[in-house]
Design a protein around this motif. Structure first.
Motif, PDB file in Angstrom:
ATOM      1  N   SER A 114      -6.017   2.627  -4.354  1.00  0.00           N
ATOM      2  CA  SER A 114      -5.151   1.732  -3.617  1.00  0.00           C
ATOM      3  C   SER A 114      -5.796   0.355  -3.495  1.00  0.00           C
ATOM      4  O   SER A 114      -7.000   0.226  -3.283  1.00  0.00           O
ATOM      5  N   THR A 150      -4.567  -4.205  -2.971  1.00  0.00           N
ATOM      6  CA  THR A 150      -3.538  -5.199  -2.641  1.00  0.00           C
ATOM      7  C   THR A 150      -3.601  -6.308  -3.679  1.00  0.00           C
ATOM      8  O   THR A 150      -4.640  -6.476  -4.343  1.00  0.00           O
ATOM      9  N   ASP A 197      10.937  -2.849 -13.174  1.00  0.00           N
ATOM     10  CA  ASP A 197      11.038  -3.396 -11.828  1.00  0.00           C
ATOM     11  C   ASP A 197      10.414  -4.788 -11.771  1.00  0.00           C
ATOM     12  O   ASP A 197       9.521  -5.114 -12.559  1.00  0.00           O
ATOM     13  N   ASN A 210       9.047  -6.596  -5.021  1.00  0.00           N
ATOM     14  CA  ASN A 210       8.692  -5.200  -5.300  1.00  0.00           C
ATOM     15  C   ASN A 210       7.354  -4.911  -4.621  1.00  0.00           C
ATOM     16  O   ASN A 210       6.293  -5.235  -5.156  1.00  0.00           O
ATOM     17  N   SER A 211       7.405  -4.319  -3.455  1.00  0.00           N
ATOM     18  CA  SER A 211       6.194  -4.108  -2.653  1.00  0.00           C
ATOM     19  C   SER A 211       5.183  -3.155  -3.305  1.00  0.00           C
ATOM     20  O   SER A 211       4.033  -3.104  -2.889  1.00  0.00           O
ATOM     21  N   GLU A 212       5.598  -2.435  -4.338  1.00  0.00           N
ATOM     22  CA  GLU A 212       4.691  -1.514  -5.035  1.00  0.00           C
ATOM     23  C   GLU A 212       3.790  -2.226  -6.049  1.00  0.00           C
ATOM     24  O   GLU A 212       2.795  -1.667  -6.499  1.00  0.00           O
ATOM     25  N   ARG A 213       4.151  -3.446  -6.414  1.00  0.00           N
ATOM     26  CA  ARG A 213       3.382  -4.163  -7.435  1.00  0.00           C
ATOM     27  C   ARG A 213       1.970  -4.468  -6.974  1.00  0.00           C
ATOM     28  O   ARG A 213       1.736  -4.880  -5.843  1.00  0.00           O
ATOM     29  N   THR A 235      -0.601  -2.562  -6.327  1.00  0.00           N
ATOM     30  CA  THR A 235      -1.161  -1.749  -5.249  1.00  0.00           C
ATOM     31  C   THR A 235      -1.939  -0.542  -5.778  1.00  0.00           C
ATOM     32  O   THR A 235      -2.492   0.208  -4.992  1.00  0.00           O
ATOM     33  N   ASP A 236      -1.966  -0.370  -7.090  1.00  0.00           N
ATOM     34  CA  ASP A 236      -2.660   0.763  -7.712  1.00  0.00           C
ATOM     35  C   ASP A 236      -3.489   0.214  -8.869  1.00  0.00           C
ATOM     36  O   ASP A 236      -2.953  -0.147  -9.917  1.00  0.00           O
TER      37      ASP A 236
END
Length: 130
Positions: A20, A22, A82, A89-92, A94-95
């Protein structure tokens, strides 16, 4: 006795878990790796430019991702992509493992080489600013 086998299996699976992060952490990490401060302007220019080193059918990041990173893109296979901008896109970003996988594939497709840490920092800085 059966619990002795569970712990080693859990420890083996831990490295496979998503790392995880940011967008700000990525910019800081890539900037430190590059030894230079990220530039959103350079990131925008790199993302929007047409390049000649990679595959002829992917001369630009916008080929698949669209010129508006807040909008959906489309892969050459027709699969929807996406939005890239974290604001859409809040998932961008983050991994870490996922980010590295796609930078690897896309940089080689567009540029014909791996992206530098500075280029990654610049692109993530720009996308994060939108």
């Amino acid at each position: 006795m059966k619990y002795l086998f569970v712990l080693p299996l859990c420890l083996l699976a831990a490295p496979l878990a998503a790392q995880s992060t940011t967008p700000a952490d990525l910019v800081a990490q890539y900037s430190a790796e590059a030894g230079t401060e990220a530039s959103a302007d350079r990131g925008r220019d790199l993302f929007l430019a047409t390049h000649t080193g990679g595959k002829p059918d992917t001369p630009s990041c916008t080929t698949c991702h669209s010129p508006d990173p807040k909008a959906m893109g489309q892969a050459r296979t027709g699969k929807p992509i996406d939005p890239l901008a974290p604001s859409a896109n809040s998932e961008r970003f983050t991994d870490l493992k996922f980010v590295e996988k796609w930078f690897g594939r896309n940089c080689n497709s567009v540029f014909g080489r791996d992206c530098t840490a500075a280029e990654k920092a610049d692109v993530v800085a720009w996308l994060s600013s939108l």
